[in-house]
Scaffold this motif. Structure first.
Motif, short mmCIF file in Angstrom:
data_model
loop_
_atom_site.label_atom_id
_atom_site.label_comp_id
_atom_site.label_asym_id
_atom_site.label_seq_id
_atom_site.Cartn_x
_atom_site.Cartn_y
_atom_site.Cartn_z
N GLY A 45 12.87 -0.23 33.98
CA GLY A 45 13.86 0.26 33.04
C GLY A 45 15.06 -0.65 32.87
O GLY A 45 16.07 -0.23 32.29
N LEU A 55 16.62 -0.79 29.40
CA LEU A 55 16.87 0.47 28.71
C LEU A 55 18.32 0.91 28.80
O LEU A 55 19.00 0.65 29.79
CB LEU A 55 15.98 1.57 29.29
CG LEU A 55 14.48 1.38 29.16
CD1 LEU A 55 13.74 2.52 29.84
CD2 LEU A 55 14.09 1.28 27.69
N LYS A 56 18.76 1.59 27.74
CA LYS A 56 20.10 2.20 27.71
C LYS A 56 19.90 3.71 27.62
O LYS A 56 19.27 4.19 26.68
CB LYS A 56 20.87 1.72 26.49
CG LYS A 56 21.34 0.29 26.57
CD LYS A 56 22.06 -0.14 25.30
CE LYS A 56 23.20 0.79 24.98
NZ LYS A 56 23.95 0.40 23.77
N VAL A 57 20.43 4.43 28.59
CA VAL A 57 20.28 5.88 28.63
C VAL A 57 21.66 6.51 28.80
O VAL A 57 22.48 6.04 29.58
CB VAL A 57 19.35 6.32 29.78
CG1 VAL A 57 19.23 7.83 29.85
CG2 VAL A 57 17.97 5.68 29.61
N LYS A 102 22.51 5.29 19.54
CA LYS A 102 22.96 4.14 20.31
C LYS A 102 22.17 3.90 21.60
O LYS A 102 22.29 2.85 22.21
CB LYS A 102 24.43 4.32 20.69
CG LYS A 102 25.37 4.50 19.52
CD LYS A 102 26.76 4.84 20.01
CE LYS A 102 27.65 5.25 18.85
NZ LYS A 102 28.92 5.78 19.28
N TYR A 103 21.41 4.92 22.02
CA TYR A 103 20.72 4.87 23.31
C TYR A 103 19.22 5.09 23.13
O TYR A 103 18.79 5.70 22.15
CB TYR A 103 21.28 5.93 24.26
CG TYR A 103 22.67 5.62 24.73
CD1 TYR A 103 22.91 4.93 25.91
CD2 TYR A 103 23.78 6.02 23.97
CE1 TYR A 103 24.19 4.64 26.33
CE2 TYR A 103 25.07 5.74 24.40
CZ TYR A 103 25.27 5.05 25.57
OH TYR A 103 26.54 4.76 25.99
N ASP A 104 18.43 4.60 24.09
CA ASP A 104 16.98 4.79 24.05
C ASP A 104 16.58 6.21 24.39
O ASP A 104 15.54 6.70 23.94
CB ASP A 104 16.32 3.82 25.05
CG ASP A 104 16.59 2.38 24.70
OD1 ASP A 104 16.30 1.98 23.55
OD2 ASP A 104 17.12 1.64 25.56
N ALA A 105 17.38 6.89 25.19
CA ALA A 105 17.14 8.29 25.57
C ALA A 105 18.47 8.93 25.91
O ALA A 105 19.43 8.23 26.28
CB ALA A 105 16.18 8.38 26.76
N THR A 154 14.21 10.15 19.32
CA THR A 154 14.76 9.74 20.61
C THR A 154 14.47 10.83 21.63
O THR A 154 14.80 12.00 21.38
CB THR A 154 16.29 9.54 20.49
OG1 THR A 154 16.55 8.54 19.50
CG2 THR A 154 16.91 9.13 21.82
N VAL A 164 12.75 9.84 30.17
CA VAL A 164 12.39 8.43 30.37
C VAL A 164 10.87 8.24 30.41
O VAL A 164 10.35 7.26 29.87
CB VAL A 164 13.08 7.89 31.64
CG1 VAL A 164 12.57 6.51 32.00
CG2 VAL A 164 14.59 7.84 31.41
N LEU A 169 9.76 8.38 26.87
CA LEU A 169 10.08 7.09 26.25
C LEU A 169 9.01 6.07 26.59
O LEU A 169 8.52 5.33 25.71
CB LEU A 169 11.45 6.63 26.73
CG LEU A 169 12.00 5.33 26.13
CD1 LEU A 169 12.18 5.44 24.63
CD2 LEU A 169 13.32 4.99 26.81
N ALA A 220 6.13 4.06 24.03
CA ALA A 220 6.26 2.62 23.84
C ALA A 220 4.93 1.96 23.52
O ALA A 220 3.88 2.41 23.79
CB ALA A 220 6.85 1.99 25.10
#
Length: 158
Positions: free
Chosen positions: A19, A22-24, A76-79, A114, A151, A154, A158
């Motif tokens: 991860g 990734l941005k969470v 703005k975030y992946d999750a 998301t 996550v 997510l 992918a």
């Protein structure tokens, strides 16, 4: 008990993730400080297990405010991991807030594609909330579970 049937290999699945990129966002309500601190700690433990590169904590006043904040963060975030607690009282307020939070967070996830980790506890009393908060002696760790669900979803997408 709600833990019945829960997956047993979540920590192992998170450990397999990379991860780093990734941005969470962990999005947390402010009511019931002890419960919220446990939920946030659980989500942060899951983030560490998944080796997430960026994890930001954003606070809002209550669970009713989670959907609008989740919508802004999802861009703005992946999750986004939404954490809150609503404890039943003597009025229909409980039903309205629970429904608004649930439907709102679901809509955000569908609109933005998301993953939103649903860590909103809807309990009859404070003892139930404490038992799910991931605190020492708690039977469950819903903060960890909510983070893991988002996550791992997510990763599956992918």
């Amino acid at each position: 008990m709600s833990k019945h049937g829960a997956p047993t290999d979540t920590a192992a699945a998170l450990a397999q993730l990379d991860g780093a990129g990734l941005k969470v966002a962990i999005l947390a309500a402010s009511w019931h400080e002890q419960v919220m601190n446990g939920l946030i700690d659980g989500a942060q433990r899951a983030a560490a297990d998944a080796k997430i590169g960026t994890v930001d904590l954003v606070r809002v006043p209550g669970s009713f405010e989670l959907p609008v904040a989740a919508k802004a963060l999802a861009e703005k975030y992946d999750a986004v991991i939404a954490l809150g607690v609503v404890i039943r009282g003597g009025t229909p307020h409980f039903d309205y807030v629970c429904q608004a939070a649930t439907m709102g967070l679901t809509q955000v996830s569908l609109d933005t594609l998301t993953p939103i980790g649903f860590g909103v506890l809807t309990c009859d009393d404070e003892a139930q909330a404490l038992d799910r908060a991931g605190l020492e002696g708690s039977a469950e760790d819903k903060g960890y579970e909510a983070f893991s669900a988002a996550v791992l979803t997510l990763a599956a997408l992918a």
